[in-house]
Scaffold this motif. Structure first.
Motif, PDB file in Angstrom:
ATOM      1  N   UNK A 133       0.829  -1.207   0.000  1.00 53.27           N
ATOM      2  CA  UNK A 133       0.000   0.000   0.000  1.00 53.27           C
ATOM      3  C   UNK A 133       0.862   1.255   0.000  1.00 53.27           C
ATOM      4  N   UNK A 134       1.930   1.252   0.770  1.00 53.60           N
ATOM      5  CA  UNK A 134       2.821   2.408   0.825  1.00 53.60           C
ATOM      6  C   UNK A 134       3.483   2.637  -0.537  1.00 53.60           C
ATOM      7  N   UNK A 135       3.864   1.551  -1.190  1.00 54.33           N
ATOM      8  CA  UNK A 135       4.516   1.663  -2.492  1.00 54.33           C
ATOM      9  C   UNK A 135       3.561   2.153  -3.574  1.00 54.33           C
ATOM     10  N   UNK A 136       2.254   1.951  -3.361  1.00 57.81           N
ATOM     11  CA  UNK A 136       1.233   2.398  -4.323  1.00 57.81           C
ATOM     12  C   UNK A 136       0.244   3.315  -3.608  1.00 57.81           C
ATOM     13  N   UNK A 137       0.782   4.299  -2.906  1.00 51.38           N
ATOM     14  CA  UNK A 137      -0.022   5.127  -2.005  1.00 51.38           C
ATOM     15  C   UNK A 137      -1.145   5.879  -2.689  1.00 51.38           C
ATOM     16  N   UNK A 138      -1.026   6.156  -3.957  1.00 48.05           N
ATOM     17  CA  UNK A 138      -2.062   6.922  -4.653  1.00 48.05           C
ATOM     18  C   UNK A 138      -3.118   6.046  -5.312  1.00 48.05           C
ATOM     19  N   UNK A 139      -2.956   4.728  -5.226  1.00 45.47           N
ATOM     20  CA  UNK A 139      -3.869   3.820  -5.909  1.00 45.47           C
ATOM     21  C   UNK A 139      -5.183   3.647  -5.153  1.00 45.47           C
TER      22      UNK A 139
END
Length: 252
Positions: A133-139
């Motif tokens: 989730x942190x790596x794709x925070x804007x998803x």
């Protein structure tokens, strides 16, 4: 794709006596949740067609991880990395995860103990999904599945039982069942996840990053917790007492 089916060894025989309670409980819970959910298509209360699709979308949004909500600090989203571990996107997703958990979870649970394995499974699974989730925070795409936790089990297994052997099916070998060292199978699996992460360019899809994070967490946990005691050593052959041999006899 790798499909391990059998693991043999002293730990399996010991686990059969005590019973891998946590592994079986997780298997049963994941299957039960899937069967009663709108995703299985077996529950008529969700309807069909557009009604079923709407129910599935709502189901994933409620119980799955939505990265931009989780990283924004939404209090309700903080629990979703736990709930998402028991939610799966389709039959293949469920069966693949449960197969890996069954094959590798039994021996890992036997080594860690029931309580230790349960805490390890939930904790590593939560952290793996959180990292994704942190790596794709804007998803705003929903993430579900036990893959992060099961990847942690694989990582721990690699450290704890490097000499174990598994029977695997390889598509490029016409699905012939072949036995390989578990270390070779797991390292091959890890390499596939790594290549998939490097090739991903369109944002979230299959959570390969969660797989890698989970695997690494599992290996590091096993290394830190069982370092120096992880390998099962063969019992040494007892030496006969000195008085058992007379002069001129050969010692065994």
């Amino acid at each position: 794709m790798i499909r391990p089916s059998v693991v043999r060894g002293a730990a399996v025989r010991s686990a059969a006596v005590r019973g891998p309670t946590v592994t079986y409980a997780v298997l049963a819970l994941c299957c039960l949740v899937f069967l009663v959910s709108p995703v299985s298509g077996l529950n008529p209360s969700y309807g069909t067609g557009d009604a079923l699709l709407a129910a599935q979308s709502s189901y994933f949004a409620r119980w799955g991880v939505i990265p931009n909500e989780l990283t924004a600090g939404d209090s309700g989203a903080l629990i979703t990395p736990f709930t998402a571990l028991f939610v799966h996107g389709n039959w293949l997703h469920l069966l693949g995860n449960m197969l890996f958990l069954y094959v590798f979870g039994v021996m890992a649970e036997e080594r860690m103990g029931r309580v230790g394995f349960a805490l390890f499974y939930l904790g590593a699974g939560y952290l793996a999904l959180l990292a994704y989730a942190v790596a794709h925070a804007s998803s705003d795409q929903t993430l579900v599945g036990a893959s992060g936790a099961i990847s942690a089990v694989l990582g721990a297994f690699l450290y704890l039982f490097p000499r174990a052997r598994v029977t695997s099916l390889f598509p490029f070998l016409f699905f012939l069942p072949l036995r390989f060292p578990a270390a070779l199978v797991l390292l091959f699996w890890f390499a596939l996840q790594w290549l998939a992460v490097r090739a991903a360019t369109a944002g979230p899809g299959v959570a390969y990053l969660a797989h890698l994070v989970g695997f690494g967490l599992g290996f590091l946990f096993a290394w830190g917790r069982f370092r120096g005691t992880a390998r099962v050593k063969r019992p040494k052959r007892p030496k006969p007492p000195a008085s058992a041999a007379t002069e001129g006899e050969n010692q065994p």
